[in-house]
Design a protein around this motif. Structure first.
Motif, PDB file in Angstrom:
ATOM      1  N   LYS A 195       0.806  -0.791  -0.226  1.00 15.57           N
ATOM      2  CA  LYS A 195      -0.352  -0.125   0.164  1.00 15.57           C
ATOM      3  C   LYS A 195       1.343   1.501  -0.151  1.00 15.57           C
ATOM      4  N   LEU A 196       1.805   0.932   0.890  1.00 16.87           N
ATOM      5  CA  LEU A 196       3.100   2.594   0.883  1.00 16.87           C
ATOM      6  C   LEU A 196       3.596   2.669  -0.785  1.00 16.87           C
ATOM      7  N   ARG A 197       3.794   1.798  -0.849  1.00 13.70           N
ATOM      8  CA  ARG A 197       4.160   1.883  -2.925  1.00 13.70           C
ATOM      9  C   ARG A 197       3.271   1.963  -3.946  1.00 13.70           C
ATOM     10  N   ASP A 198       1.817   1.414  -3.089  1.00 13.67           N
ATOM     11  CA  ASP A 198       0.699   2.141  -3.992  1.00 13.67           C
ATOM     12  C   ASP A 198       1.185   3.381  -4.767  1.00 13.67           C
ATOM     13  N   PHE A 199       1.272   4.066  -2.811  1.00  9.75           N
ATOM     14  CA  PHE A 199       0.915   5.238  -2.814  1.00  9.75           C
ATOM     15  C   PHE A 199       2.189   6.170  -3.542  1.00  9.75           C
ATOM     16  N   ILE A 200       3.546   6.745  -3.410  1.00  9.46           N
ATOM     17  CA  ILE A 200       4.604   7.029  -3.151  1.00  9.46           C
ATOM     18  C   ILE A 200       5.200   6.762  -4.491  1.00  9.46           C
ATOM     19  N   THR A 201       4.458   6.017  -5.734  1.00  8.02           N
ATOM     20  CA  THR A 201       4.370   5.659  -7.306  1.00  8.02           C
ATOM     21  C   THR A 201       4.003   7.165  -7.325  1.00  8.02           C
ATOM     22  N   LEU A 202       2.856   7.314  -6.839  1.00 14.49           N
ATOM     23  CA  LEU A 202       1.741   9.069  -7.494  1.00 14.49           C
ATOM     24  C   LEU A 202       2.766   9.560  -7.694  1.00 14.49           C
ATOM     25  N   ARG A 203       2.149  10.958  -8.578  1.00 18.65           N
ATOM     26  CA  ARG A 203       3.158  12.367  -8.859  1.00 18.65           C
ATOM     27  C   ARG A 203       3.243  12.540  -8.129  1.00 18.65           C
ATOM     28  N   LEU A 204       4.116  12.812  -6.944  1.00 18.91           N
ATOM     29  CA  LEU A 204       4.074  13.334  -5.929  1.00 18.91           C
ATOM     30  C   LEU A 204       4.760  14.522  -5.873  1.00 18.91           C
ATOM     31  N   PRO A 205       4.937  15.876  -5.778  1.00 24.22           N
ATOM     32  CA  PRO A 205       5.207  16.947  -5.357  1.00 24.22           C
ATOM     33  C   PRO A 205       6.386  16.684  -4.795  1.00 24.22           C
ATOM     34  N   PRO A 206       7.534  17.057  -5.401  1.00 21.64           N
ATOM     35  CA  PRO A 206       9.257  17.690  -5.266  1.00 21.64           C
ATOM     36  C   PRO A 206       9.293  17.381  -3.926  1.00 21.64           C
TER      37      PRO A 206
END
Length: 539
Positions: free
Chosen positions: A402-413
């Motif tokens: 679940k953490l991987r799915d979230f951090i692979t989003l297009r996050l701000p810098p």
């Protein structure tokens, strides 16, 4: 007979030849067609099913056996988001579930082995580091917050080697297990060694993963599930929880009052971080029970504790900015009333009719606001250093998935020094990165670069001390002994005997819920000793 020449076929048997043979349960003809290799075995029919999905939903065991033997993907989801294994469970066919479960585990091993060379290359290129990942579960329900668990993962990365230490292991028969374990991944040129070190029993379970030359039959034999594992699935609800982030948006959090509001920043473990809110995050939990007997349905409904009743009320009323929508669906399954022409016609509306058993589905949709603390000056690289570690852990840990799915989003810098994301109903997970390279608290096996620790002649000691602290946080040396079996421990080949773990999302979510309910019912009297002795977690 169905024509052998694809060009001579008309209608559904021409457009969807494998599906058509599956529909009519003609497994011998299906075998010939698949062997010919002229049709895509992963083709989707108008209802969003692969041939394997259709065979499983219809309960056609021999067709499923043919497709699986020729490499049909067990991990594919149908249009409704259900996996092949979940559809197999709904048929209540023990042999079919056992077959699908076996090939699912086999394919997972194959994919895991295939991904090792890429992982080894990523680890080799990344700078060495030590970091601690603190996991805390929180809830807007006060009583639940008091009993929420926490754990700190300690992560060492050196060259192609990785070690992760934890004290919370998982669950057995829905009871959380506590212990002291280390998981070591040691990369080599043509293979990788994986060790699970049980410090309580002083035993090391070791396994060598060869990158080539794996025997298919041996891997399949090793993946054979026990009858107990199959029965446990047939007697439990099918539960799946998904984070829907397709409409997610990130905005800077503001602080201040009236016209004096400014963008919010916070110090997290010594690093200044910008605080972001992630809105339009939906947590969707779906539960299917059509495969359960009335006896097992009664057990599921009748095992409510006072706290569980309270949680049900809390969920329905929602919390701050958390709304809950609960819907129930009962489908009508009558395959004999649906012809092949109707099923394979994309313009024909089936309504609520479908293949297989009538579906009994309960869906809970909850809206959450996730939070991110991002530091643009952090020494760690999310993509190069941390993401490969999370990818490796996600193979056998659904929380990391679940953490991987979230951090692979297009996050701000910036590097996410702290993340808070929804995990299950009224439960959030807060992950904080800290003690980078042992800068906050000394770690015996980690030391900063010697060049950064020795002051040069004539330099100011205070400025060198400050500089060396910063430099040592960006580089470190890790003892090679960390990645070896400890002296005096017994070393055993293969995996440990009690491999009853199942990293499926459904069991994970059910276990989290059950652990909170059980701990809460024990703590209603005010004592929190149970939490201190047995904090729940999954690995």
């Amino acid at each position: 007979m169905i024509p052998a020449n694809a060009s001579a076929r008309k209608g559904p048997e021409g457009k969807y030849p494998l599906h058509y043979l599956v529909w009519h349960n003609r497994h011998r003809e299906l075998e010939k067609e698949v062997r010919a290799g002229q049709v895509d075995i992963e083709q989707l029919d108008p209802r969003g099913r692969t041939p394997l999905h259709l065979a499983t939903t219809l309960g056609h065991l021999e067709c499923a056996r043919v497709l699986l033997a020729h490499g049909a993907d067990v991990g594919r989801e149908n249009r409704s988001g259900w996996t092949v294994l979940q559809e197999a469970v709904s048929t209540r066919d023990l042999e079919l579930v056992q077959l699908v479960l076996r090939y699912r585990d086999y394919q997972r091993v194959v994919k895991r082995l295939a991904g090792i060379p890429v992982l080894l290359e990523k680890l080799r290129k990344a700078q060495d580091f030590y970091v601690e990942m603190k996991w805390e579960f929180t809830s807007w329900v006060p009583l639940v917050s008091k009993i929420c668990p926490s754990d700190t993962y300690k992560v060492w990365k050196s060259g192609q080697n990785l070690r992760v230490d934890t004290t919370l292991l998982g669950f057995d028969h829905m009871t959380w297990q506590r212990g002291n374990r280390s998981f070591v991944f040691r990369g080599q040129d043509t293979s990788a060694i994986v060790m699970e070190i049980d410090h309580d029993r002083r035993v090391v379970y070791t396994e060598t993963l060869a990158l080539a030359g794996q025997d298919r039959e041996l891997l399949l034999a090793a993946a054979q599930p026990t009858e107990e594992q199959v029965l446990s699935r047939l007697t439990a609800p099918v539960v799946t929880t998904q984070l829907d982030t397709k409409n997610i948006s990130f905005e800077r959090n503001k602080t201040g009052i009236l016209g004096w509001r400014s963008e919010k920043t916070e110090i997290v473990n010594g690093y200044e971080a910008k605080v972001y809110g992630a809105s339009n995050v939906e947590l969707i939990t779906r539960t299917r029970t059509e495969h359960l007997s009335e006896q097992h349905k009664g057990k599921v409904k009748g095992c409510k504790t006072p706290l569980q009743s309270f949680l049900g009320i809390a969920e329905q009323h929602g919390g701050p900015q958390n709304g809950t929508l609960i819907t129930q669906t009962l489908s009508q399954a009558n395959p004999t009333a649906i012809t092949a022409e109707e099923y394979f016609n994309p313009n024909f509306e089936l309504g609520n009719r479908d293949m297989g058993r009538p579906m009994e589905l309960t869906t809970k949709t909850q809206k959450f606001k996730a939070k991110l603390w991002l530091c643009e000056e952090h020494p760690l690289s999310l993509c190069e250093q941390v993401a490969p570690i999370i990818d490796l852990m996600a193979v056998s840990n659904a929380l990391f998935a679940k953490l991987r799915d979230f951090i692979t989003l297009r996050l701000p810098p910036g590097f996410p020094v702290k993340i808070e994301i929804p995990i299950f109903h009224i439960l959030n997970a807060r992950i904080t990165f800290g003690n980078l390279n042992g800068c906050d608290e000394p770690v015996p096996s980690v030391r900063g670069s010697p060049s950064s620790e020795t002051p040069s002649p004539g330099s100011d000691s205070s400025s060198v001390s400050s500089s060396s602290s910063t430099t040592s946080c960006r580089s470190c040396e890790i003892s090679p002994a960390l990645f070896e079996a400890p002296r005096g421990y017994s070393v055993l080949g293969g995996q440990r005997e009690a491999t009853a773990r199942d990293d499926d999302d459904d069991l994970l979510q059910f276990a989290i819920q059950q652990s909170l309910l059980e701990a809460g019912s024990h703590n209603l009297g005010g004592a929190n000793q149970q939490q201190a002795r047995h904090p729940p977690y999954v690995l």
